[in-house]
Design a protein around this motif. Structure first.
Motif, PDB file in Angstrom:
ATOM      1  N   THR A 113      -2.173   8.364  -1.844  1.00  0.00           N
ATOM      2  CA  THR A 113      -2.136   7.577  -0.616  1.00  0.00           C
ATOM      3  C   THR A 113      -3.290   6.582  -0.567  1.00  0.00           C
ATOM      4  O   THR A 113      -4.409   6.882  -0.974  1.00  0.00           O
ATOM      5  N   GLY A 114      -2.990   5.380  -0.053  1.00  0.00           N
ATOM      6  CA  GLY A 114      -4.008   4.340   0.082  1.00  0.00           C
ATOM      7  C   GLY A 114      -4.103   3.419  -1.118  1.00  0.00           C
ATOM      8  O   GLY A 114      -4.803   2.403  -1.076  1.00  0.00           O
ATOM      9  N   VAL A 152       1.592   4.574   1.652  1.00  0.00           N
ATOM     10  CA  VAL A 152       1.360   5.185   2.960  1.00  0.00           C
ATOM     11  C   VAL A 152       2.320   6.360   3.095  1.00  0.00           C
ATOM     12  O   VAL A 152       3.538   6.203   2.890  1.00  0.00           O
ATOM     13  N   TYR A 155       0.838  -1.200   0.000  1.00  0.00           N
ATOM     14  CA  TYR A 155       0.000   0.000   0.000  1.00  0.00           C
ATOM     15  C   TYR A 155       0.875   1.252   0.000  1.00  0.00           C
ATOM     16  O   TYR A 155       1.971   1.255   0.577  1.00  0.00           O
ATOM     17  N   PRO A 157      -3.635   0.391   5.325  1.00  0.00           N
ATOM     18  CA  PRO A 157      -5.003   0.908   5.438  1.00  0.00           C
ATOM     19  C   PRO A 157      -6.023  -0.228   5.489  1.00  0.00           C
ATOM     20  O   PRO A 157      -5.790  -1.309   4.928  1.00  0.00           O
ATOM     21  N   ALA A 178      -8.380  -0.065   0.489  1.00  0.00           N
ATOM     22  CA  ALA A 178      -7.581   0.609  -0.533  1.00  0.00           C
ATOM     23  C   ALA A 178      -8.395   1.699  -1.221  1.00  0.00           C
ATOM     24  O   ALA A 178      -9.597   1.567  -1.438  1.00  0.00           O
ATOM     25  N   SER A 179      -7.698   2.772  -1.588  1.00  0.00           N
ATOM     26  CA  SER A 179      -8.351   3.835  -2.366  1.00  0.00           C
ATOM     27  C   SER A 179      -8.393   3.482  -3.850  1.00  0.00           C
ATOM     28  O   SER A 179      -9.115   4.105  -4.630  1.00  0.00           O
ATOM     29  N   ARG A 194      -3.234   0.506  -3.676  1.00  0.00           N
ATOM     30  CA  ARG A 194      -2.736  -0.845  -3.394  1.00  0.00           C
ATOM     31  C   ARG A 194      -2.167  -1.481  -4.664  1.00  0.00           C
ATOM     32  O   ARG A 194      -2.644  -1.221  -5.771  1.00  0.00           O
TER      33      ARG A 194
END
Length: 412
Positions: free
Chosen positions: A334-335, A255, A253, A362, A365-366, A337
């Motif tokens: 950010t976030g 971060v 991820y 996280p 995932a975004s 994957r």
């Protein structure tokens, strides 16, 4: 972003590893911008060779044991066939070192960062990296570089076990490796038994073991210009690897970690490196330090994990900078994957059995970037699947036949 479509890219790989998702990712990343892409491949049926974004593959099987002059001559032949200046994108240490050490011969047909010629080899070496870390105050696991069996005997009587053994030089994995990958050694007797096979001049390092229960695996990918200024910088956490806790990234991820980014940038500035980097760090919760484990002076296979809000990854930053284009600044996504489909499933099973989790990952995932599956470029995935599954199916068939023969023999 407006990439220079008149300047192609060439994926440079040395050695036999056809199922390399990093090369496919680089072909897609630049190819989607309209950059003509070329690649060195083992044969015409590797996943990279079948990407829709590849203009042409150059079939050139190598082992990594060839003389440098032979490899340089091969690259120059490819350069003449492409016929225009081309950005080189190395996917392994051998290629990165070859380009740096033979920059004068390659500078005509190719574009690459002007790194100090001896630096990539030193960074790829476990001993060279440790010495640089010590010189510049960068934390690293306590490490011994034994010169004899007697020195290993002394170490075995004093060390706190378990310890980790690795090949001293990155290239040894293709020649005569003393150990295969990162090897965990549980006690003195096991160490001495292994060491008897390492010869009079052991090509290994013995390193402090950082227990996974007290550590987290972090990664830094970045691109630095000729002044060692970061034009793209990313941080992330590794959730799973294969083999477990010691191999290539299977799941990770993005971060935000400003402290780690600053440490990496300062180290790069101190040593004067330029180009793409892929760093592996381990955060040791026992003393609160990030310890540098590996420095890959080239793009990492999981580089597509990282992209900023302007659409920049490290390979795009490389091409833009070397062609005189500005590299847009923006925050990392950010976030996000990254999943390597063919190795994350066994990694998931192994990590579930061990009960290990990554605290900084996280909960959700975004967005997810798959290593192989891409809706606009599916052939590499199906090719990977065929080449990945075939050896396993052959093994199962051979196992079934041997058991059947054994059963028939027992019945007769």
């Amino acid at each position: 972003m407006a990439a220079d479509r008149s300047v192609p890219g060439l994926i440079v790989k040395i050695g036999d590893y056809p199922l390399h998702h990093g090369g496919v990712g680089a072909i897609r990343s630049l190819g989607r911008l309209g950059v003509p892409m070329y690649a060195i491949t083992e044969d015409r049926w590797t996943p990279a060779a079948l990407s829709r974004y590849l203009q042409r593959c150059f079939v050139w099987p190598t082992t990594g044991t060839e003389r440098p002059e032979e490899l340089v001559a091969g690259l120059l032949r490819i350069g003449r066939r492409i016929g225009r200046p081309t950005v080189l994108v190395p996917t392994d240490e051998e290629a990165a070192v070859l380009i740096a050490e033979h920059a004068d011969a390659l500078a005509g047909p190719f574009l690459f960062p002007p790194v100090e010629p001896a630096l990539p080899r030193r960074l790829a070496s476990k001993q060279g990296l440790y010495e640089l870390c010590t010189e510049h105050g960068v934390p690293a696991p306590a490490t011994l570089f034994p010169a004899s069996y007697e020195e290993i005997e002394k170490y075995a009587s004093e060390a706190a076990f378990p310890v980790v053994a690795k090949n001293r030089e990155a290239f040894e994995r293709r020649r005569h490796p003393a150990v295969h990958g990162t090897t965990r050694i549980g006690g003195p007797r096991e160490l001495l038994d292994l060491a008897r096979g390492w010869g009079p001049a052991p090509g290994v390092i013995l390193q402090e073991y950082l227990p996974r229960e007290e550590a987290e695996d972090w990664i830094v990918h970045a691109y630095f210009d000729a002044d060692s200024t970061p034009l793209a910088m990313f941080t992330g956490v590794k959730v799973r690897s294969w083999p477990p806790h010691a191999g290539m990234t299977a799941n990770a991820y993005v971060v935000d970690n400003p402290e780690l980014a600053a440490m990496a940038a300062q180290f790069i500035k101190q040593i004067g490196f330029c180009g793409i980097i892929d760093l592996d760090w381990r955060f040791d919760r026992r003393d609160g330090q990030y310890k540098l484990l590996d420095f890959n002076p080239r793009m990492g296979a999981q580089f597509r994990l990282f992209e900023n809000e302007a659409g920049i990854d490290v390979v795009r930053a490389l091409h833009l900078d070397l062609t005189g284009r500005a590299v847009p600044e923006a925050e990392q996504l950010t976030g996000r994957r990254f999943v390597v489909e063919n190795i994350d499933l066994p990694a998931l099973a192994a990590y579930r059995r061990s009960g290990y989790t990554t605290p900084h990952a996280p909960a959700r995932a975004s967005g997810t970037e798959l290593a192989w599956v891409a809706r606009d470029d599916m052939k590499p995935f199906f090719t990977m699947l065929a080449r990945f599954v075939r050896p396993g199916m052959r093994h199962l068939w051979q196992l079934w036949r041997s058991r059947r023969r054994a059963a028939v023999a027992a019945a007769g």
